[in-house]
Write a protein that holds these residues in place. Structure first.
Motif, short mmCIF file in Angstrom:
data_model
loop_
_atom_site.label_atom_id
_atom_site.label_comp_id
_atom_site.label_asym_id
_atom_site.label_seq_id
_atom_site.Cartn_x
_atom_site.Cartn_y
_atom_site.Cartn_z
N LEU A 35 0.78 -1.21 0.07
CA LEU A 35 -0.05 -0.10 0.22
C LEU A 35 0.43 1.59 0.05
O LEU A 35 0.95 2.69 -0.47
N GLN A 36 2.10 1.46 1.03
CA GLN A 36 2.62 2.35 0.39
C GLN A 36 3.10 3.43 -0.44
O GLN A 36 3.63 3.49 -0.90
N LYS A 37 3.60 1.67 -1.46
CA LYS A 37 3.89 1.91 -2.91
C LYS A 37 2.80 2.10 -3.99
O LYS A 37 2.89 3.34 -4.64
N ARG A 57 5.44 5.41 -2.53
CA ARG A 57 7.41 5.80 -1.00
C ARG A 57 7.40 3.99 -1.36
O ARG A 57 7.64 3.26 -1.48
N ASP A 58 9.18 3.95 -0.61
CA ASP A 58 9.86 2.88 -0.57
C ASP A 58 9.56 2.90 0.86
O ASP A 58 9.21 3.80 1.84
N GLY A 59 9.87 1.43 0.92
CA GLY A 59 9.77 0.94 2.58
C GLY A 59 7.89 0.09 2.92
O GLY A 59 7.35 0.09 1.74
N GLY A 60 8.13 0.47 4.09
CA GLY A 60 6.35 -0.44 4.70
C GLY A 60 7.32 -1.89 4.94
O GLY A 60 7.80 -2.45 5.56
#
Length: 215
Positions: free
Chosen positions: A45-47, A52-55
């Protein structure tokens, strides 16, 4: 042939898939955002939502990621597109997600009121279908070109396809909250009589993931 899937659809312990009184301030109904606490931290979901990267990885992320695999088209109810009711007053409302929505494929929105297709960034085009659920599915199949079709909701749209036995697989995430009111996903639906059964269950601290398939 493409499969019709529901994925990452969250419900409360008491069975509600949305809270009451959906509005611009409460797009998922009052209290409804808490249903999705399991998916917000995931890498997927972050991507897909925030770029965004990570999560977080792990089982919750695996289910979230699976929901985007091999998807060639989506079907949504009008409430999932926006809070506008009745005839479109104009075409200023362009969805909840900004100019680059998360879908990146054609999206077919069930509506009683016609509207021109809405072309967005990233490959998403919203098509507004006034002829009903089965016409929307036929158009989605053509657009998907052999890939799967994801029925994103809301509750009433999923119920329409379930009652017609048109959904092949559902991934339901049961969040550890109680809503008390709203829209119950399986209200009035006899899943065993329709030929559905549970094929998988995975529990995490944030949700219990259940996969239901048509026999």
């Amino acid at each position: 042939m493409s499969r019709v899937r529901v994925a990452s659809f969250s419900i409360s312990i008491d069975g509600f898939g949305a809270g009451p009184d959906q509005s611009l301030a409460h797009p998922l109904g009052v209290g409804g955002e808490a249903l999705h606490g399991w998916i917000f931290p995931t890498r997927t979901l972050q991507k897909n939502l925030f770029g965004r990267d990570g999560g977080e990885s792990g089982e919750d992320d695996k289910f979230a990621s699976r929901g985007f695999e091999n998807i060639g088209a989506w079907i949504l109810g009008r409430n999932m597109f926006g809070p506008v009711r009745g005839p479109w007053p104009d075409e200023t409302w362009r969805g909840w997600w900004g100019e680059n929505p998360v879908y990146h494929v054609p999206v077919f929105v069930l509506s009683h009121h016609a509207r021109k297709p809405l072309v967005m960034a990233g490959g998403t085009t919203f098509h507004f279908v006034t002829e009903g659920a089965e016409v929307a599915l036929a158009r989605a199949r053509d657009a998907a070109d052999g890939r799967d079709i994801r029925v994103g909701g809301g509750v009433q749209v999923i119920q329409q396809y379930l009652r017609r036995r048109l959904i092949d697989e559902m991934h339901i995430a049961i969040s550890p909250i109680l809503l008390g009111s709203g829209e119950r996903l399986f209200d009035g639906i006899d899943l065993p009589a329709l030929g559905y059964s549970c094929s998988q269950r995975v529990a995490t601290p944030a949700a219990t993931h259940v996969v239901i398939e048509r026999n």
